[in-house]
Design a protein around this motif. Structure first.
Motif, PDB file in Angstrom:
ATOM      1  N   LEU A   1       0.863  -1.044   0.074  1.00 45.13           N
ATOM      2  CA  LEU A   1      -0.024  -0.049  -0.002  1.00 45.13           C
ATOM      3  C   LEU A   1       0.898   1.340   0.046  1.00 45.13           C
ATOM      4  O   LEU A   1       1.768   1.352   0.918  1.00 45.13           O
ATOM      5  CB  LEU A   1      -0.980  -0.119   1.307  1.00 45.13           C
ATOM      6  N   THR A   2       0.629   2.126  -0.866  1.00 41.87           N
ATOM      7  CA  THR A   2       1.433   3.278  -1.033  1.00 41.87           C
ATOM      8  C   THR A   2       0.548   4.614  -1.443  1.00 41.87           C
ATOM      9  O   THR A   2      -0.303   4.338  -1.976  1.00 41.87           O
ATOM     10  CB  THR A   2       2.351   3.286  -2.235  1.00 41.87           C
ATOM     11  N   LYS A   3       0.929   5.640  -0.787  1.00 41.66           N
ATOM     12  CA  LYS A   3      -0.150   6.906  -1.005  1.00 41.66           C
ATOM     13  C   LYS A   3       0.764   7.797  -1.251  1.00 41.66           C
ATOM     14  O   LYS A   3       1.536   8.433  -0.488  1.00 41.66           O
ATOM     15  CB  LYS A   3      -1.176   7.281   0.067  1.00 41.66           C
ATOM     16  N   LYS A   4       0.926   8.645  -2.542  1.00 40.57           N
ATOM     17  CA  LYS A   4       1.615   9.816  -2.855  1.00 40.57           C
ATOM     18  C   LYS A   4       0.530  10.886  -2.746  1.00 40.57           C
ATOM     19  O   LYS A   4      -0.405  10.919  -3.709  1.00 40.57           O
ATOM     20  CB  LYS A   4       2.334   9.831  -3.995  1.00 40.57           C
ATOM     21  N   PHE A   5       0.975  12.025  -2.214  1.00 39.45           N
ATOM     22  CA  PHE A   5       0.122  13.422  -2.378  1.00 39.45           C
ATOM     23  C   PHE A   5       0.897  14.329  -3.285  1.00 39.45           C
ATOM     24  O   PHE A   5       2.106  14.415  -3.240  1.00 39.45           O
ATOM     25  CB  PHE A   5      -0.279  14.043  -0.982  1.00 39.45           C
ATOM     26  N   PRO A   6       0.416  14.682  -4.574  1.00 35.87           N
ATOM     27  CA  PRO A   6       1.245  15.584  -5.219  1.00 35.87           C
ATOM     28  C   PRO A   6       1.602  16.661  -4.674  1.00 35.87           C
ATOM     29  O   PRO A   6       0.709  17.308  -3.854  1.00 35.87           O
ATOM     30  CB  PRO A   6       0.046  15.728  -6.445  1.00 35.87           C
ATOM     31  N   GLY A   7       2.950  17.240  -4.942  1.00 30.18           N
ATOM     32  CA  GLY A   7       3.274  18.719  -4.482  1.00 30.18           C
ATOM     33  C   GLY A   7       2.588  19.756  -4.891  1.00 30.18           C
ATOM     34  O   GLY A   7       2.009  19.623  -6.074  1.00 30.18           O
TER      35      GLY A   7
ATOM     36  N   GLU B   1       6.391  16.375  -3.793  1.00 26.66           N
ATOM     37  CA  GLU B   1       5.218  15.206  -3.580  1.00 26.66           C
ATOM     38  C   GLU B   1       5.428  14.697  -2.208  1.00 26.66           C
ATOM     39  O   GLU B   1       6.632  14.429  -1.794  1.00 26.66           O
ATOM     40  CB  GLU B   1       5.114  14.363  -4.455  1.00 26.66           C
ATOM     41  N   THR B   2       4.268  14.398  -1.392  1.00 26.15           N
ATOM     42  CA  THR B   2       4.522  13.788  -0.152  1.00 26.15           C
ATOM     43  C   THR B   2       4.384  12.345  -0.384  1.00 26.15           C
ATOM     44  O   THR B   2       3.416  11.866  -1.059  1.00 26.15           O
ATOM     45  CB  THR B   2       3.270  14.340   1.002  1.00 26.15           C
ATOM     46  N   ILE B   3       5.111  11.341   0.259  1.00 28.42           N
ATOM     47  CA  ILE B   3       4.774  10.028   0.363  1.00 28.42           C
ATOM     48  C   ILE B   3       4.472   9.524   1.630  1.00 28.42           C
ATOM     49  O   ILE B   3       5.097   9.445   2.722  1.00 28.42           O
ATOM     50  CB  ILE B   3       6.077   9.031  -0.156  1.00 28.42           C
ATOM     51  N   ALA B   4       3.155   9.492   1.808  1.00 26.93           N
ATOM     52  CA  ALA B   4       2.416   9.527   3.039  1.00 26.93           C
ATOM     53  C   ALA B   4       2.446   8.213   3.623  1.00 26.93           C
ATOM     54  O   ALA B   4       2.727   8.007   4.970  1.00 26.93           O
ATOM     55  CB  ALA B   4       0.858  10.275   3.069  1.00 26.93           C
ATOM     56  N   VAL B   5       2.407   7.269   2.743  1.00 28.29           N
ATOM     57  CA  VAL B   5       2.357   5.752   3.382  1.00 28.29           C
ATOM     58  C   VAL B   5       3.376   5.164   2.086  1.00 28.29           C
ATOM     59  O   VAL B   5       3.016   5.328   0.817  1.00 28.29           O
ATOM     60  CB  VAL B   5       1.079   5.297   3.339  1.00 28.29           C
TER      61      VAL B   5
ATOM     62  N   THR C   1      -3.292   5.969   5.968  1.00 27.61           N
ATOM     63  CA  THR C   1      -3.467   4.600   6.154  1.00 27.61           C
ATOM     64  C   THR C   1      -4.890   3.952   6.241  1.00 27.61           C
ATOM     65  O   THR C   1      -5.595   3.153   5.602  1.00 27.61           O
ATOM     66  CB  THR C   1      -2.590   3.759   6.978  1.00 27.61           C
ATOM     67  N   LEU C   2      -5.396   4.717   7.473  1.00 29.98           N
ATOM     68  CA  LEU C   2      -6.798   4.290   7.875  1.00 29.98           C
ATOM     69  C   LEU C   2      -7.887   4.820   6.790  1.00 29.98           C
ATOM     70  O   LEU C   2      -8.760   3.983   6.560  1.00 29.98           O
ATOM     71  CB  LEU C   2      -6.959   4.884   9.020  1.00 29.98           C
ATOM     72  N   LEU C   3      -7.648   5.693   6.232  1.00 25.16           N
ATOM     73  CA  LEU C   3      -8.629   6.417   5.201  1.00 25.16           C
ATOM     74  C   LEU C   3      -8.458   5.631   4.068  1.00 25.16           C
ATOM     75  O   LEU C   3      -9.597   5.551   3.137  1.00 25.16           O
ATOM     76  CB  LEU C   3      -8.372   7.738   4.765  1.00 25.16           C
ATOM     77  N   MET C   4      -7.297   4.838   3.674  1.00 22.58           N
ATOM     78  CA  MET C   4      -7.193   4.043   2.527  1.00 22.58           C
ATOM     79  C   MET C   4      -8.176   2.751   2.681  1.00 22.58           C
ATOM     80  O   MET C   4      -8.669   2.194   1.725  1.00 22.58           O
ATOM     81  CB  MET C   4      -5.889   3.716   2.051  1.00 22.58           C
ATOM     82  N   ILE C   5      -7.995   2.395   3.963  1.00 23.60           N
ATOM     83  CA  ILE C   5      -8.693   0.966   4.436  1.00 23.60           C
ATOM     84  C   ILE C   5     -10.237   1.250   4.200  1.00 23.60           C
ATOM     85  O   ILE C   5     -10.876   0.399   3.862  1.00 23.60           O
ATOM     86  CB  ILE C   5      -8.164   0.615   5.585  1.00 23.60           C
ATOM     87  N   CYS C   6     -10.728   2.360   4.848  1.00 18.06           N
ATOM     88  CA  CYS C   6     -12.079   2.697   4.652  1.00 18.06           C
ATOM     89  C   CYS C   6     -12.655   3.203   3.477  1.00 18.06           C
ATOM     90  O   CYS C   6     -13.763   3.114   3.041  1.00 18.06           O
ATOM     91  CB  CYS C   6     -12.411   3.674   5.986  1.00 18.06           C
ATOM     92  N   GLY C   7     -11.657   3.561   2.442  1.00 16.86           N
ATOM     93  CA  GLY C   7     -12.084   3.990   1.112  1.00 16.86           C
ATOM     94  C   GLY C   7     -12.484   5.280   0.898  1.00 16.86           C
ATOM     95  O   GLY C   7     -12.516   5.571  -0.542  1.00 16.86           O
TER      96      GLY C   7
ATOM     97  N   LEU D   1      -9.914   7.447   0.799  1.00 13.82           N
ATOM     98  CA  LEU D   1      -8.966   7.842  -0.018  1.00 13.82           C
ATOM     99  C   LEU D   1      -8.388   6.667  -0.779  1.00 13.82           C
ATOM    100  O   LEU D   1      -8.374   5.395  -0.384  1.00 13.82           O
ATOM    101  CB  LEU D   1      -7.272   7.929   0.824  1.00 13.82           C
ATOM    102  N   GLN D   2      -8.102   7.064  -2.130  1.00  4.29           N
ATOM    103  CA  GLN D   2      -7.703   5.939  -3.177  1.00  4.29           C
ATOM    104  C   GLN D   2      -6.298   5.631  -2.942  1.00  4.29           C
ATOM    105  O   GLN D   2      -5.558   6.645  -3.223  1.00  4.29           O
ATOM    106  CB  GLN D   2      -8.174   6.241  -4.523  1.00  4.29           C
ATOM    107  N   PRO D   3      -5.611   4.644  -2.809  1.00  2.00           N
ATOM    108  CA  PRO D   3      -4.012   4.252  -2.853  1.00  2.00           C
ATOM    109  C   PRO D   3      -3.564   4.706  -4.295  1.00  2.00           C
ATOM    110  O   PRO D   3      -4.304   4.491  -5.402  1.00  2.00           O
ATOM    111  CB  PRO D   3      -4.171   2.929  -2.430  1.00  2.00           C
ATOM    112  N   THR D   4      -2.292   5.185  -4.212  1.00  2.00           N
ATOM    113  CA  THR D   4      -1.505   5.316  -5.418  1.00  2.00           C
ATOM    114  C   THR D   4      -1.045   3.973  -5.919  1.00  2.00           C
ATOM    115  O   THR D   4      -1.331   3.700  -7.235  1.00  2.00           O
ATOM    116  CB  THR D   4      -0.582   6.260  -5.153  1.00  2.00           C
ATOM    117  N   GLU D   5      -0.858   3.169  -5.017  1.00  2.00           N
ATOM    118  CA  GLU D   5      -0.464   1.760  -5.490  1.00  2.00           C
ATOM    119  C   GLU D   5      -0.981   0.861  -4.268  1.00  2.00           C
ATOM    120  O   GLU D   5      -1.077   1.106  -3.460  1.00  2.00           O
ATOM    121  CB  GLU D   5       1.226   1.666  -5.309  1.00  2.00           C
ATOM    122  N   GLY D   6      -0.893  -0.431  -4.762  1.00  2.53           N
ATOM    123  CA  GLY D   6      -1.291  -1.363  -3.823  1.00  2.53           C
ATOM    124  C   GLY D   6      -2.623  -1.986  -3.732  1.00  2.53           C
ATOM    125  O   GLY D   6      -3.579  -1.303  -4.467  1.00  2.53           O
ATOM    126  N   ARG D   7      -2.863  -2.862  -2.811  1.00  6.06           N
ATOM    127  CA  ARG D   7      -4.038  -3.481  -2.766  1.00  6.06           C
ATOM    128  C   ARG D   7      -4.694  -3.677  -1.365  1.00  6.06           C
ATOM    129  O   ARG D   7      -3.859  -3.885  -0.440  1.00  6.06           O
ATOM    130  CB  ARG D   7      -4.221  -5.095  -3.418  1.00  6.06           C
TER     131      ARG D   7
END
Ligand SMILES: Nc1ncnc2c1ncn2[C@@H]1O[C@H](COP(=O)(O)OP(=O)(O)OP(=O)(O)O)[C@@H](O)[C@H]1O
Ligand SMILES: [Mg+2]
Lengths: 411, 296
Positions: free
Chosen positions: A8-14, A21-25, A51-57, A59-65
Motif C-alpha cells: 500500500l502506497t499513497k503519494k500526495f502531489p506537491g 510530493e509527499t509519500i504519506a504511506v 492508511t486508515l482512510l485508504m482502508i475505509c475507502g 482515499l484511493q491508494p496510489t499503489e497496492g491492494r
C-alpha cells in the motif's frame, strides 16, 4: 474478517517546486488476522490517518491492494466495504439526538436490508447498551462529555455491524483518567464483538496496552510489526527503541570493539555470542503465517527504499572499533560500586515501589539519563557520582548511520 | 458591579442618543401623525385624533392594490429565490473547477445598479416601435402569441416584477449560502459516506440542518426586503405605479408624501404603521418557526 494490505502506497502531489510530493504511506505490507485489535502507532504526520482512510475507502491508494478476507476492496467505494469509522473528532451530527445519530447508518440500508423503524430502534439501543450510554439517548451531542461523545461515535460505527472497525485517535480529546478508562472499554467492546479493529494512536503507552499487535510507522514507512512486548524487548532500529517506553530508552554515543560495547573508554558490556543474524526474527511473530518468500521480498523492499544497505549488520570479531549508538532501557541498570558506567548524580525521584535516578554522562544523547532502580537498593544521594552495571537483554547497539540494530535482546 | 453598570450605560449613551433622535423620535412622530385627522403640514394643525386615517387608506383602492401586489410579490419571490439560491449554492460548492468564476458571475447583479438592471429587463421584455423585446421574439419563434409584459395584462407585469426581484436578491443569498456550505465540516460528509448515505439524504439530513440558521436568516431578511419592495417596480414600470396597477405599500407611502397629489403625511404614516405591524407579525412567526427547526 481478515484484512490484508499489500504494497500500500499513497503519494500526495506537491504544490510546485518548493513543495515536493509527499509519500504519506510507503509500501505498507501487513496481514491482520480476523478478530485482532491492531494499534497503528507513530509520530504525528507519519501516515497513520492516511492508511486508515485508504482502508475505509475515503482515499484511493496510489499503489497496492487492500483485501478483506479474499475479496479485493481496493476499488470498492466506502459505503460497500462495510467498515465502521470513528473519527478523531467523533463527527457526531450536532442536530440529531444520540439515538438518531446511532440510527443514522441504519436508515441508509436499502432493498432487502431495509429495516423497520422498530428494528432500527432496537438495534440502536443494543449498540448503546454495549457502550453503556442507554440513559443518554435523548440528548444532543453537545450535552455530552467528551468520553460520552466518544462512546456514541463507537456505537454509531458498531450499529451496522461492520466487518472492520477503524478508529482514528479516538482518545486524543479525553483527559488522562478518562483515556485510561475508555481504552479498557474499547478493549472490552472489541473482545465482545470480535470485530477486527485498527486503532490509530500516537501514544505508545495506549497502543501497547490495548493492542494484540502494534505497527510502528515513521515517515510513511513501517518500522516494525509485532506483539507489543516483543517490539519493546526486541526493537529493530533506533527509532522503534526510542519511540516505545516511558521513560524512554537512554541513548549513548559509544563504540563496538572486539565484541565489547564501550561508552567513552569504559567497557560496559561484553557480547557473548557474536555474529547474530537479526534477519531471522525480522518477520516472526504476528505475521508468522507469511511465507519466507514474502518476508524476503519485504526485506528487499526495505533495502530499496532506504537506498543504503540497511539490512541486518553482522558483527565480526575482527571488525576493529566501530562507532555506534548504545541504547539502554531505564530498567536495564543496576547499582554497583565497581560498575563500569560512571555517571554524575543529579537527583533522585521516589515513586513508591521504584526510584528514578537522574544523572548525566558526557556521551549521553539528550538532557538527563533516567534509570529505574528498585527502591530497596538505596542510592547514596550524598555522593556526586553513581556507578552502574548493565542488565543483559536491556542493552542494544544500533548502527550510527542507518539506526539499524546491530546487537540486542536475545542474542 | 453597580459602578460597572453605570459605566456601561455611559458608553452606550452616544449610540443611544443617535438612536433616539433618528429612530425612536421619528417612529413616535409617525405614530402621532397616523392618528391625527386631517393634519396640515403648512399650518401644523389637525382636526382631531382617531383612526380615521387608517379607515381611509383601508378603503382606498390604490392602497388595497398595493397590499395585494406586495403580498403576491412576497409569497412568490421569497420561497423561489431562497430555494433557487440554495440549489445554485449547493451546485457551486460541489464543483471544483471554475468555482470562483461562477461565484463572480452570480454575484454580478448584486453590484449592478437597479436602474441598469431595469434597462436590461426592458430589452428583454418591453415592446417598442422597433422590437417586441427578446422574450416576445422567443415566444414568436415557438409560435405562441406575444404579450406586452410592461404595459399589458396584470399577470404579465406581476411575473416580470417577480422575476426581477428574484434576480436582484439571489446573488446575496448565494454568496451567504456558499460560505455557509463551505463551513460545514467535511468530516460529517465523510462519516455519512462511510455509512453509505445517498446524496439526497445527505442534503436533507445533514447539509440543510447544518446551514439552517443561515437559511432562516435569509428567509427573515427576504420577507422584510420583499415587503419593502419599491425601487424595482419603479425601474420596470416608471414612477406612476398606481396607473400601472403595480404599486407597492412603500410606493403608496411615497406617493402619499411626495407623489403627484402629495402632501398627505397622515395617510402615509397610517400606511407605514400598518406595514410595520405586518412585518413585525411575519418576523415573529418566522422566529417562532425557526426556533423549532434550528439547533444552534
Ligand atoms: N490531502 C493531503 N494532501 C497532501 N498531503 C497530505 C494530505 N493528507 C495528508 N498529507 C500528508 O501526508 C502525511 C501523513 O499524514 P497523516 O494525516 O496520515 O498523518 P498522521 O500519522 O495521521 O498524523 P497525526 O498523528 O498528526 O494525525 C503528512 O506529511 C501530511 O502532510
Ligand atoms: Mg491523523
Amino acid at each position: 474478517m481478515k484484512v490484508t494490505i499489500e504494497n500500500l502506497t499513497k503519494k500526495f502531489p506537491g504544490r510546485g517546486r518548493k513543495d515536493p510530493e509527499t509519500i504519506a504511506v510507503n509500501d505498507f505490507d501487513f496481514e491482520i488476522p480476523s478478530g485482532e485489535l491492531v494499534g497503528l502507532l507513530g509520530p504525528s504526520g507519519c501516515g497513520k490517518s492516511t492508511t486508515l482512510l485508504m482502508i475505509c475507502g475515503l482515499l484511493q491508494p496510489t499503489e497496492g491492494r487492500i483485501l478483506f478476507d479474499e475479496e479485493d476492496v481496493t476499488n470498492v467505494p466506502p459505503e460497500e466495504r462495510g467498515v465502521g469509522l470513528v473519527f478523531q473528532n467523533y463527527a457526531l451530527y450536532p442536530h440529531m439526538t444520540v439515538e438518531e445519530n446511532i440510527m443514522f447508518p441504519l436508515g441508509n440500508l436499502r432493498g432487502k436490508d431495509k429495516l423497520s423503524k422498530e428494528e432500527m430502534r432496537s438495534r440502536a439501543r443494543q449498540a448503546a447498551s454495549l457502550v453503556q450510554i442507554d440513559t443518554l439517548l435523548d440528548r444532543r451531542p453537545k450535552e455530552l462529555s467528551g468520553g460520552q461523545q466518544q462512546r456514541v461515535a463507537i456505537a454509531r460505527a458498531l450499529v451496522k455491524m461492520p466487518r472492520v472497525l477503524l478508529m482514528d485517535e479516538p482518545l486524543s480529546n479525553l483527559d488522562a483518567r478518562l483515556r485510561l478508562q475508555t481504552r479498557v472499554e474499547i478493549r472490552r467492546i472489541q473482545r465482545e464483538t470480535g470485530i477486527t479493529t485498527i486503532f490509530v494512536t500516537h501514544d505508545q503507552e495506549e497502543a501497547m496496552s490495548i493492542s494484540d499487535t502494534i505497527v510502528v510507522m515513521e515517515a510513511g514507512v513501517v518500522q516494525q510489526i509485532g506483539r507489543p512486548q516483543d517490539v519493546y524487548d526486541d526493537p529493530h532500529n533506533l527509532f522503534v527503541a526510542k519511540f516505545l517506553g516511558t521513560p524512554p530508552i537512554n541513548v549513548f554515543e559509544g563504540s563496538l570493539k572486539d565484541g565489547k560495547i564501550l561508552i567513552g573508554d569504559s567497557e560496559v558490556f561484553e557480547i557473548k555470542d557474536l555474529a547474530p543474524d537479526p534477519a531471522a526474527h525480522l518477520y516472526e511473530g504476528p505475521d508468522a503465517g507469511r511465507t519466507a518468500k514474502q518476508a524476503e521480498e519485504s526485506a528487499g523492499a526495505a533495502l530499496r527504499r532506504d537506498g543504503v544497505k540497511k539490512g541486518p549488520g553482522r558483527l565480526a570479531k575482527d571488525a576493529g572499533s566501530i562507532p555506534v549508538w548504545v541504547g539502554i532501557r531505564p530498567e536495564g541498570f543496576f547499582l554497583d560500586e565497581e560498575g563500569p558506567l560512571v555517571c554524575s548524580l543529579k537527583g533522585v525521584e521516589v515513586m513508591g515501589r521504584d526510584v528514578t535516578v537522574v544523572s548525566t554522562h558526557p556521551a549521553f544523547q539528550g538532557e538527563t539519563i533516567r534509570t529505574i532502580i528498585d527502591a530497596q537498593s538505596g542510592v547514596d544521594t550524598t555522593k556526586s557520582e553513581v556507578r552502574y552495571r548493565v542488565r543483559p537483554g536491556k542493552i542494544f547497539v544500533f548502527a550510527k548511520d542507518s539506526g539499524e540494530r546491530l546487537y540486542g535482546a536475545g542474542e | 458591579m453597580e459602578n460597572n453598570n453605570r459605566k456601561a450605560w455611559l458608553y452606550l449613551l452616544p449610540a443611544g442618543i443617535f438612536l433616539a433622535v433618528f429612530m425612536i423620535y421619528p417612529l413616535i412622530d409617525v405614530f402621532i401623525y397616523s392618528i391625527e385627522e386631517g393634519f396640515n403640514f403648512a399650518s401644523q394643525t389637525s382636526q382631531g385624533t382617531g383612526l380615521f386615517n387608517f379607515s381611509y387608506i383601508l378603503h382606498d383602492p390604490y392602497f388595497l392594490q398595493a397590499v395585494r401586489n406586495t403580498a403576491l410579490c412576497v409569497v412568490i419571490t421569497v420561497p423561489i429565490s431562497t430555494g433557487l439560491s440554495l440549489l445554485i449554492a449547493f451546485g457551486l460548492s460541489s464543483i471544483k473547477p471554475l468555482r470562483n468564476l461562477f461565484q463572480t458571475i452570480y454575484f454580478l447583479p448584486y453590484v449592478t445598479n437597479t436602474l441598469a438592471v431595469g434597462l436590461v429587463f426592458m430589452i428583454l421584455f418591453k415592446k417598442t416601435a422597433y422590437t417586441d423585446g427578446m422574450v416576445n421574439l422567443l415566444l414568436q419563434a415557438f409560435g405562441s402569441p406575444t404579450v406586452d409584459f410592461i404595459d399589458g395584462p396584470y399577470w404579465a407585469k406581476m411575473m416580470v416584477l417577480c422575476i426581477y426581484v428574484i434576480w436582484i436578491v439571489m446573488p446575496f443569498k448565494i454568496l451567504i449560502l456558499t460560505s455557509a456550505l463551505a463551513s460545514v465540516d467535511q468530516n460529517y460528509y465523510n462519516a455519512a459516506k462511510v455509512d453509505g448515505t445517498r446524496g439526497w439524504r445527505i442534503f436533507w439530513r445533514i447539509t440543510l440542518p447544518m446551514i439552517s440558521p443561515t437559511v432562516f436568516y435569509l428567509i427573515i431578511t427576504g420577507f422584510i426586503g420583499a415587503f419593502k419592495e419599491y425601487s424595482d417596480a419603479v425601474a420596470l414600470f416608471g414612477t406612476d405605479l398606481n396607473a400601472a396597477k403595480m404599486n407597492t405599500i412603500v410606493g403608496y407611502i411615497y406617493d402619499m408624501l411626495y407623489g403627484n397629489g402629495g402632501g398627505y403625511p397622515s395617510y402615509a404614516s397610517a400606511a407605514a404603521i400598518l406595514l410595520f405591524f405586518i412585518i413585525l407579525t411575519i418576523t415573529v412567526i418566522n422566529l417562532l418557526v425557526s426556533r423549532r427547526h434550528v439547533y444552534y
